[in-house]
Scaffold this active site. Structure first.
Site, PDB file in Angstrom:
ATOM      1  N   LEU A  38      23.036   9.991  14.200  1.00 11.08           N
ATOM      2  CA  LEU A  38      23.545   8.618  14.249  1.00 11.08           C
ATOM      3  C   LEU A  38      22.842   7.778  15.311  1.00 11.08           C
ATOM      4  CD1 LEU A  38      27.385   9.219  13.813  1.00 11.08           C
ATOM      5  CD2 LEU A  38      25.620   8.969  12.070  1.00 11.08           C
ATOM      6  N   GLY A  41      22.470   1.622  14.348  1.00 12.72           N
ATOM      7  CA  GLY A  41      22.669   1.065  12.996  1.00 12.72           C
ATOM      8  C   GLY A  41      23.934   1.628  12.369  1.00 12.72           C
ATOM      9  N   HIS A  42      24.121   2.966  12.469  1.00 19.09           N
ATOM     10  CA  HIS A  42      25.341   3.587  11.922  1.00 19.09           C
ATOM     11  C   HIS A  42      26.579   3.061  12.655  1.00 19.09           C
ATOM     12  CE1 HIS A  42      22.296   6.854  11.074  1.00 19.09           C
ATOM     13  NE2 HIS A  42      22.827   6.692   9.880  1.00 19.09           N
TER      14      HIS A  42
END
Ligand code: PAF
Length: 290
Positions: A38, A41-42
């Site tokens: 992760l 963006g996630h």
């Protein structure tokens, strides 16, 4: 002291039991499908989901069916502990991290295949990739029964594939597209960026720079074929080893465009050494100022 991690469940039964208890309190549920590793963006998807839903589940499953090259699957980063800590800091409520047998038990034999939007772009270069994505996302949507799911526009073709099968199969889930998160120099965040050497990292922002320059040329009336050729040449001259595509397509049906239109989008995939980077932007004036 170890940082707190989010609660983890590994089976469909445990996942459904958590969702059922939330449902009994009339709470809504958002889903963030991921393959882990992760990055910001996630976490921006988690943030967006928390604004719309009472409970947010992230999934972590490195889906073997969407890898066309075994070496890519083998080297895909697996960082579950770190991911669970990041999800806790982002205030996600649950991590669903099934093993391969939970998703594809022995005897599993169903494939979801979306025509049209799956062909061309990454569908052309990575055979079977979008069948794998559509199959696993269908399973994650049905297993969780979530009300909404969040997808980044960085993987724009994936987003369109998901929207298409959700509509075609009447799956009762709302798909929320979210803007691409970028580094300050414009490079789109991706778990692949960590495979870039320092030298490659300095070249990588060329993709976004060239997308923006191409959008400006199109808006100024330069013919599409000239813009595409100049863009590919520019990327190669800037030190990329190969350009898989630099194309103008309709943002809805993803068909190739010979002329710029109101709903057009530019897509690029190119290689720096063994790292394949993708990016895309809408061809609209406001895109050029961000
Ligand atoms: O974008 C990804 O990480 C994957 O393609 C997804 C949507 C989690 C399906 O495996």
């Amino acid at each position: 002291m170890t940082a707190a991690a989010v609660d983890i469940v590994r089976t469909v039964e445990e996942l459904r039991s958590r969702v059922a208890s939330w449902r009994s309190e009339a709470l809504s549920v958002g889903l963030i499908p991921t393959m882990g590793a992760l990055h910001a963006g996630h976490l921006s998807l988690v943030e967006a989901a928390l604004k719309k839903y009472d409970r947010v589940i992230a999934t972590l499953f490195v889906n073997p069916r969407q890898f066309d090259r075994p070496e890519d699957l083998a080297k895909y980063p697996r960082t579950e502990d770190d991911d669970a800590t990041k999800l806790a800091s982002a205030n996600a409520h649950l991590l669903y991290a099934p093993n391969v047998d939970e998703i594809y038990p022995s005897g599993y034999s169903t494939n979801i295949s979306v025509s049209g939007v799956s062909s061309g772009l990454c569908g052309g270069d990575r055979p079977g990739h979008f069948d794998g994505v559509a199959t696993v996302c269908t399973k994650l949507f049905l297993q969780s029964g979530a009300d909404g799911a969040f997808f980044g526009e960085k993987d724009f073709q994936q987003l369109r594939v998901v929207q298409q099968f959700v509509r075609d199969l009447n799956i009762p889930i709302l798909i929320h597209p979210c803007p691409t998160v970028r580094e300050d120099d414009g490079l789109a965040l991706s778990s692949r960026n960590k495979h870039l050497s320092d030298e490659m990292r300095t070249r990588a922002p060329v993709l976004h720079q060239r997308l923006r320059a191409a959008a400006e040329q199109l808006l100024n009336g330069v013919p599409v074929d000239i813009v595409m050729k100049e863009s590919k040449d520019f990327i190669l001259k800037s030190g990329f080893d190969r350009v898989d595509y630099f194309e103008l397509r309709d943002a809805e049906n993803l068909e190739l465009l010979k002329q710029n239109s109101l709903n057009s989008r530019l897509f690029v995939a190119a290689w720096l050494g063994k790292v394949r980077l993708i990016d895309n932007i809408a061809v609209i004036p406001s895109q050029l100022s961000c």
